[in-house]
Write a protein that holds these residues in place. Structure first.
Motif, PDB file in Angstrom:
ATOM      1  N   SER A 259       0.837  -1.201   0.000  1.00  0.00           N
ATOM      2  CA  SER A 259       0.000   0.000   0.000  1.00  0.00           C
ATOM      3  C   SER A 259       0.872   1.253   0.000  1.00  0.00           C
ATOM      4  N   PRO A 260       0.416   2.313  -0.664  1.00  0.00           N
ATOM      5  CA  PRO A 260       1.236   3.532  -0.722  1.00  0.00           C
ATOM      6  C   PRO A 260       1.528   4.076   0.672  1.00  0.00           C
ATOM      7  N   GLU A 261       2.763   4.517   0.870  1.00  0.00           N
ATOM      8  CA  GLU A 261       3.107   5.166   2.132  1.00  0.00           C
ATOM      9  C   GLU A 261       2.431   6.536   2.196  1.00  0.00           C
ATOM     10  N   GLU A 262       1.937   6.870   3.367  1.00  0.00           N
ATOM     11  CA  GLU A 262       1.259   8.149   3.535  1.00  0.00           C
ATOM     12  C   GLU A 262       2.152   9.111   4.311  1.00  0.00           C
ATOM     13  N   ASP A 263       2.248  10.340   3.793  1.00  0.00           N
ATOM     14  CA  ASP A 263       2.996  11.358   4.525  1.00  0.00           C
ATOM     15  C   ASP A 263       2.152  12.614   4.734  1.00  0.00           C
ATOM     16  N   GLY A 264       0.826  12.440   4.601  1.00  0.00           N
ATOM     17  CA  GLY A 264      -0.075  13.563   4.813  1.00  0.00           C
ATOM     18  C   GLY A 264      -0.184  14.508   3.637  1.00  0.00           C
ATOM     19  N   ARG A 265       0.448  14.161   2.512  1.00  0.00           N
ATOM     20  CA  ARG A 265       0.435  15.039   1.343  1.00  0.00           C
ATOM     21  C   ARG A 265      -0.102  14.294   0.130  1.00  0.00           C
ATOM     22  N   ILE A 266      -0.729  15.032  -0.769  1.00  0.00           N
ATOM     23  CA  ILE A 266      -1.141  14.482  -2.056  1.00  0.00           C
ATOM     24  C   ILE A 266      -0.050  14.796  -3.072  1.00  0.00           C
ATOM     25  N   TRP A 267       0.456  13.734  -3.706  1.00  0.00           N
ATOM     26  CA  TRP A 267       1.506  13.902  -4.707  1.00  0.00           C
ATOM     27  C   TRP A 267       0.883  13.865  -6.096  1.00  0.00           C
ATOM     28  N   ASN A 268       1.018  14.978  -6.809  1.00  0.00           N
ATOM     29  CA  ASN A 268       0.555  15.050  -8.187  1.00  0.00           C
ATOM     30  C   ASN A 268       1.560  14.365  -9.098  1.00  0.00           C
ATOM     31  N   LEU A 269       1.076  13.704 -10.122  1.00  0.00           N
ATOM     32  CA  LEU A 269       1.955  13.078 -11.104  1.00  0.00           C
ATOM     33  C   LEU A 269       2.498  14.145 -12.042  1.00  0.00           C
ATOM     34  N   TYR A 270       3.801  14.227 -12.132  1.00  0.00           N
ATOM     35  CA  TYR A 270       4.438  15.223 -13.003  1.00  0.00           C
ATOM     36  C   TYR A 270       4.323  14.779 -14.450  1.00  0.00           C
ATOM     37  N   THR A 271       3.713  15.632 -15.273  1.00  0.00           N
ATOM     38  CA  THR A 271       3.596  15.342 -16.706  1.00  0.00           C
ATOM     39  C   THR A 271       4.065  16.507 -17.566  1.00  0.00           C
ATOM     40  N   ALA A 272       4.200  17.700 -16.966  1.00  0.00           N
ATOM     41  CA  ALA A 272       4.605  18.903 -17.707  1.00  0.00           C
ATOM     42  C   ALA A 272       5.131  19.907 -16.693  1.00  0.00           C
ATOM     43  N   PRO A 273       5.862  20.922 -17.131  1.00  0.00           N
ATOM     44  CA  PRO A 273       6.360  21.920 -16.188  1.00  0.00           C
ATOM     45  C   PRO A 273       5.257  22.463 -15.279  1.00  0.00           C
ATOM     46  N   VAL A 274       5.617  22.654 -14.018  1.00  0.00           N
ATOM     47  CA  VAL A 274       4.653  23.070 -13.004  1.00  0.00           C
ATOM     48  C   VAL A 274       4.716  24.586 -12.845  1.00  0.00           C
ATOM     49  N   PRO A 275       3.598  25.287 -12.999  1.00  0.00           N
ATOM     50  CA  PRO A 275       3.615  26.743 -12.823  1.00  0.00           C
ATOM     51  C   PRO A 275       4.069  27.120 -11.427  1.00  0.00           C
ATOM     52  N   SER A 276       4.655  28.314 -11.307  1.00  0.00           N
ATOM     53  CA  SER A 276       5.110  28.806 -10.015  1.00  0.00           C
ATOM     54  C   SER A 276       3.942  28.919  -9.057  1.00  0.00           C
ATOM     55  N   MET A 277       4.189  28.628  -7.779  1.00  0.00           N
ATOM     56  CA  MET A 277       3.165  28.722  -6.751  1.00  0.00           C
ATOM     57  C   MET A 277       3.287  30.019  -5.947  1.00  0.00           C
ATOM     58  N   GLY A 278       3.777  31.074  -6.567  1.00  0.00           N
ATOM     59  CA  GLY A 278       3.951  32.324  -5.836  1.00  0.00           C
ATOM     60  C   GLY A 278       5.078  32.197  -4.846  1.00  0.00           C
ATOM     61  N   THR A 279       4.759  32.365  -3.559  1.00  0.00           N
ATOM     62  CA  THR A 279       5.797  32.276  -2.532  1.00  0.00           C
ATOM     63  C   THR A 279       5.946  30.870  -1.989  1.00  0.00           C
ATOM     64  N   SER A 280       5.093  29.951  -2.440  1.00  0.00           N
ATOM     65  CA  SER A 280       5.140  28.587  -1.913  1.00  0.00           C
ATOM     66  C   SER A 280       6.299  27.802  -2.509  1.00  0.00           C
ATOM     67  N   SER A 281       6.787  26.844  -1.747  1.00  0.00           N
ATOM     68  CA  SER A 281       7.816  25.937  -2.226  1.00  0.00           C
ATOM     69  C   SER A 281       7.143  24.779  -2.953  1.00  0.00           C
ATOM     70  N   VAL A 282       7.666  24.412  -4.111  1.00  0.00           N
ATOM     71  CA  VAL A 282       7.170  23.258  -4.856  1.00  0.00           C
ATOM     72  C   VAL A 282       8.184  22.135  -4.695  1.00  0.00           C
ATOM     73  N   ARG A 283       7.722  21.007  -4.232  1.00  0.00           N
ATOM     74  CA  ARG A 283       8.610  19.886  -3.903  1.00  0.00           C
ATOM     75  C   ARG A 283       8.408  18.744  -4.892  1.00  0.00           C
ATOM     76  N   PHE A 284       9.499  18.088  -5.231  1.00  0.00           N
ATOM     77  CA  PHE A 284       9.479  17.014  -6.213  1.00  0.00           C
ATOM     78  C   PHE A 284      10.140  15.771  -5.616  1.00  0.00           C
ATOM     79  N   LYS A 285       9.656  14.613  -6.033  1.00  0.00           N
ATOM     80  CA  LYS A 285      10.214  13.344  -5.570  1.00  0.00           C
ATOM     81  C   LYS A 285       9.988  12.323  -6.681  1.00  0.00           C
TER      82      LYS A 285
END
Length: 572
Positions: A508-534
């Motif tokens: 079963s998928p490990e849960e870390d309290g976050r929803i991970w979106n599947l990367y398929t194309a460049p991700v627009p900037s989130m303003g002042t938020s940090s965008v994390r990749f794994k």
């Protein structure tokens, strides 16, 4: 044509023991299954559908990858394989195409499931949780009601497990259609009646899901598929490379596309479902899949997608064995690579069930008859063969004349041509997939994880482009996920050894309290938020995280050293 939704409804451990298979599968008229019968009447019933393995985890790995288990290393019950780099789990293709993908909630695909495969994988996962009503969805529901364990519950627990089975439709033990390889005893009659009651309870559950589609006005836009992972949870079925071990129900409804009352007699693997769903949904079918599309985007069926269907039995928990089988429209051929081993070896889990114990008890009584100078008489020769010390090296059955596989025709001169043809077909298939079951499992594991160390997925590399944050991973076959949610130490994934045993076993998928979106194309900037990749690669340890801080006026953020900021030491 509008993009269809897809709903998979699966159950455990049943043959085509549904009322709609009456006259097709021996004893199917015993079942009370009004909802599944209606589903079959509204769509297509596949009369010759087969699992790729007679036990759940290898069988489900084939369904979810579209690949033969012995080709990608998922054939042993259970394992944690490292499939070839191109292998993905089916929902990931749908998620990449913009589908909302859910799983409720059993996995058991022989790999740890990356969190990018599903939008939600939990007991509450449902298409109703999608972000808006216009989002297409792939929703899988995996019921445990018919799992073999439920047959053998104590009486009180069994009543609770079958609350929706009315007294008037409970199955009578006296009319249980026992196949000839089972002794006609109270234990087997009770088990068979309970098995059928559980199917009726499961049918009620299926009806609830179908009702929800109707309530939401989604029936016309949704492909519904019902399947079982493999055959019934009793001896000579589950864990056996036999007709009863591999033959399963398969129903498919697509209003306006599939004609009601359609019956397909083609030989099909449940493994064929992966390419079928992609093709029907207008998505590209990857070239590495072994499965064949059964249905085209326009709704036409593929005639004779398979000349043969294949399957196999490998390690079953602590019992090591290897068998391979091939079937055409008439015959089943089985090659047992360890004929010196019992067809019913000691396996701790099923050995505690009533039917396995009953066979062993009767064989024990026969041993005492022999001790008294009497001929054994508690079992027939066929029944005794289940608990014999050895098995034939080869088996051949004419299923038109002998649906219960009671007479081995390997030595019959009248079937030599069929024997030679199926021998050749099996050998050709094994060679074509480079059958990994022929390799000692210890060697395979050492190839995957030298010295027991799993390879690690490379940390994604990030760059800023005009379209947004671009990510890449140097590990072949890796999938990248991204999130704007920071890690929460209180909900960070627990070390593997601290996760619940069943979650570890089923992947079963490990849960870390976050929803991970599947990367398929460049991700627009989130303003002042940090965008994390794994990144995740099936069978590998997940990568460390990399992140980019929000940018201002289109400029790339820089760390004090002048490079993109990477948090490579965040908790995993």
């Amino acid at each position: 044509m509008k993009t269809p939704n897809v709903v998979w409804i699966s159950t455990h451990d049943i043959n085509p023991d549904l009322g709609c298979y009456s006259g097709i599968w021996p004893g199917a008229d015993y079942a009370h299954t009004p909802n599944l019968d209606r589903l079959a009447a509204d769509g297509a019933r596949f009369d010759m559908a087969f699992a790729s393995a007679p036990v759940c985890a290898p069988a489900r790995s084939a369904i979810m990858t579209g690949c033969f288990p012995n080709a990608i290393g998922t054939m042993h019950m259970r394992t944690k394989a490292i499939p070839p780099a191109e292998v993905k789990l089916l929902p990931e293709y749908f998620r990449a195409a913009g589908y909302y993908c859910t799983n409720n909630s059993f996995t058991d695909f022989q790999v740890d499931v990356p969190p990018v495969v599903f939008d939600e994988c939990s007991p509450t996962a449902h298409w109703r949780n999608r972000p808006d009503e216009d989002t297409p969805f792939f929703a899988a529901f995996h019921g445990m009601t018919t799992h073999e364990s439920q047959i053998y519950l104590d009486d009180e627990s069994f009543q609770r497990a079958t609350l929706n089975v009315a007294r008037q439709v409970r199955h009578d033990t006296s009319t249980a259609p026992l196949p000839p390889y089972y002794p006609d005893t109270d234990v087997f009659r009770k088990a068979w009646a309970r098995y059928a009651d559980l199917i009726t309870e499961m049918d009620h559950w299926v009806g609830g899901i179908l009702d929800q589609l109707e309530e939401d006005g989604l029936v016309e836009d949704t492909i519904v598929v019902f399947w079982s992972d493999h055959g019934r949870g009793m001896p000579r079925a589950k864990r056996w490379a036999t007709e009863a071990g591999l033959r399963v129900p398969l129903l498919l409804r697509w209003p306006g596309v599939i004609q009601p009352g359609t019956v397909r007699t083609d030989l099909v693997h449940t493994m064929d479902l992966a390419p079928t769903m992609l093709e029907a949904s207008g998505l590209q079918v990857p070239g590495h899949l072994h499965g064949k599309p059964l249905l085209r985007r326009g709704g036409s069926f593929t005639d004779r997608p398979n000349a043969y269907v294949y399957g196999g039995r490998d390690r079953m928990d602590e019992s090591e064995d290897t068998s391979r089988t091939v079937r055409d429209e008439r015959y089943r051929y089985v090659r047992n690579f360890h004929p010196d081993r019992s067809p019913m070896p000691h396996i701790d889990y099923p050995d505690h069930t009533a039917t396995w114990s009953e066979l062993r008890r009767l064989r024990g009584e026969e041993a005492r008859q022999l001790a008294c100078g009497e001929l054994p008489s508690r079992l027939t020769d066929l029944q005794r063969s289940l608990v014999a010390a050895s098995k034939p090296g080869e088996e051949l059955y004419d299923l038109e004349q002998d649906p219960h596989e009671t007479r081995n025709l390997v030595q019959d001169p009248g079937h030599m041509k069929a024997l030679a043809r199926l021998r050749g077909a099996l050998k050709t298939w094994q060679d074509s997939v480079q059958d990994l079951g022929m390799m000692p499992e210890r060697q395979l594991m050492e190839n995957w994880r030298p010295n027991g160390e799993a390879p690690v997925t490379a940390t994604p590399t990030l760059s800023i482009t005009a379209e947004g944050i671009s990510a890449a991973c140097e590990t072949p076959g890796a999938s990248i996920g991204w999130t704007a949610s920071p890690p929460n130490p209180s909900s960070s994934p627990r070390p593997q050894e601290q996760r619940k045993l069943m979650d570890r076993v089923t992947g079963s998928p490990e849960e870390d309290g976050r929803i991970w979106n599947l990367y398929t194309a460049p991700v627009p900037s989130m303003g002042t938020s940090s965008v994390r990749f794994k990144a995740w690669r099936l069978g590998f340890t997940a990568s460390q995280e990399a992140s980019v801080q929000g940018r201002v006026a289109g400029r790339a953020p820089k760390s004090p050293e002048g490079h993109l900021h990477e948090d490579n030491n965040l908790p995993l």
